[in-house]
Design a protein around this motif. Structure first.
Motif, PDB file in Angstrom:
ATOM      1  N   LYS A 176       0.850  -1.198   0.000  1.00 38.89           N
ATOM      2  CA  LYS A 176       0.000   0.000   0.000  1.00 38.89           C
ATOM      3  C   LYS A 176       0.881   1.242   0.000  1.00 38.89           C
ATOM      4  CE  LYS A 176      -3.793  -2.357   0.462  1.00 38.89           C
ATOM      5  NZ  LYS A 176      -4.781  -2.438  -0.574  1.00 38.89           N
ATOM      6  N   TYR A 177       1.365   1.600  -1.149  1.00 34.55           N
ATOM      7  CA  TYR A 177       2.305   2.707  -1.247  1.00 34.55           C
ATOM      8  C   TYR A 177       1.745   3.904  -2.004  1.00 34.55           C
ATOM      9  CZ  TYR A 177       3.029   0.381  -5.703  1.00 34.55           C
ATOM     10  OH  TYR A 177       2.836  -0.206  -6.909  1.00 34.55           O
ATOM     11  N   LYS A 178       0.464   3.927  -2.315  1.00 36.32           N
ATOM     12  CA  LYS A 178      -0.099   5.044  -3.078  1.00 36.32           C
ATOM     13  C   LYS A 178      -0.399   6.246  -2.187  1.00 36.32           C
ATOM     14  CE  LYS A 178      -2.068   2.365  -6.791  1.00 36.32           C
ATOM     15  NZ  LYS A 178      -3.264   2.058  -7.569  1.00 36.32           N
ATOM     16  N   HIS A 179      -0.786   6.018  -0.961  1.00 31.87           N
ATOM     17  CA  HIS A 179      -1.123   7.100  -0.041  1.00 31.87           C
ATOM     18  C   HIS A 179      -0.039   7.223   1.033  1.00 31.87           C
ATOM     19  CE1 HIS A 179      -5.189   7.755  -1.524  1.00 31.87           C
ATOM     20  NE2 HIS A 179      -5.304   6.445  -1.605  1.00 31.87           N
ATOM     21  N   LEU A 180       0.262   8.451   1.385  1.00 28.53           N
ATOM     22  CA  LEU A 180       1.224   8.686   2.452  1.00 28.53           C
ATOM     23  C   LEU A 180       0.667   8.271   3.798  1.00 28.53           C
ATOM     24  CD1 LEU A 180       3.975   9.846   3.265  1.00 28.53           C
ATOM     25  CD2 LEU A 180       2.863  12.060   3.510  1.00 28.53           C
TER      26      LEU A 180
ATOM     27  N   SER B 214       1.895  19.066   5.532  1.00 26.00           N
ATOM     28  CA  SER B 214       2.538  19.928   4.540  1.00 26.00           C
ATOM     29  C   SER B 214       2.211  19.491   3.116  1.00 26.00           C
ATOM     30  CB  SER B 214       4.051  19.908   4.756  1.00 26.00           C
ATOM     31  OG  SER B 214       4.710  20.599   3.748  1.00 26.00           O
ATOM     32  N   MET B 215       2.185  18.188   2.897  1.00 26.07           N
ATOM     33  CA  MET B 215       1.869  17.688   1.553  1.00 26.07           C
ATOM     34  C   MET B 215       0.413  17.948   1.195  1.00 26.07           C
ATOM     35  SD  MET B 215       2.590  13.902   0.168  1.00 26.07           S
ATOM     36  CE  MET B 215       2.105  13.382  -1.441  1.00 26.07           C
TER      37      MET B 215
ATOM     38  N   TYR C  21      -1.769  11.553  -2.360  1.00 27.87           N
ATOM     39  CA  TYR C  21      -1.317  10.615  -3.390  1.00 27.87           C
ATOM     40  C   TYR C  21       0.141  10.894  -3.738  1.00 27.87           C
ATOM     41  CZ  TYR C  21      -6.108   9.261  -4.471  1.00 27.87           C
ATOM     42  OH  TYR C  21      -7.383   8.795  -4.401  1.00 27.87           O
ATOM     43  N   PHE C  22       0.923   9.830  -3.886  1.00 31.59           N
ATOM     44  CA  PHE C  22       2.291  10.017  -4.313  1.00 31.59           C
ATOM     45  C   PHE C  22       2.369  10.320  -5.812  1.00 31.59           C
ATOM     46  CE2 PHE C  22       3.632   7.521  -0.494  1.00 31.59           C
ATOM     47  CZ  PHE C  22       4.354   8.544   0.071  1.00 31.59           C
TER      48      PHE C  22
END
Length: 98
Positions: free
Chosen positions: A24-28, A80-81, A89-90
């Motif tokens: 699960k690497y799409k969302h921070l 911050s993002m 989303y990355f």
């Protein structure tokens, strides 16, 4: 047998946390939650280890201090993002932008 069961659960938690972190690497936010789950499993493993060998628990307090600092840093990066890009989303994050 009891020591094996006490060691099985945090190791299983650690492996599950690593799997969720890698899948699960799409969302921070999901990566931060899986990292906190890994830290929680390591804390549990250290508590079981220190309890079985009758050591002091001072190192666990230092570990908790660093894990809280890591969590606060992750949340500040998330805020911050979201303020700059509108979501976590990355895919929408471009490193070349200022």
């Amino acid at each position: 047998m009891l020591i094996f069961m006490n060691l099985f659960l945090p190791i299983f938690m650690f492996i599950v946390g690593i799997l969720v972190f890698s899948m699960k690497y799409k969302h921070l936010l999901s990566t931060l939650l899986s990292l906190e789950f890994i830290v929680l499993s390591l804390f549990y493993l250290m508590c079981v280890y220190f309890m079985n060998f009758n050591h002091e628990y001072f190192f666990t307090m230092i570990f908790l201090t660093f894990s809280v600092c890591e969590g606060a840093l992750g949340l500040s990066i998330l805020v911050s993002m979201i303020r700059t890009h509108g979501n976590d989303y990355f895919q929408s994050f471009n490193i070349l932008q200022c």
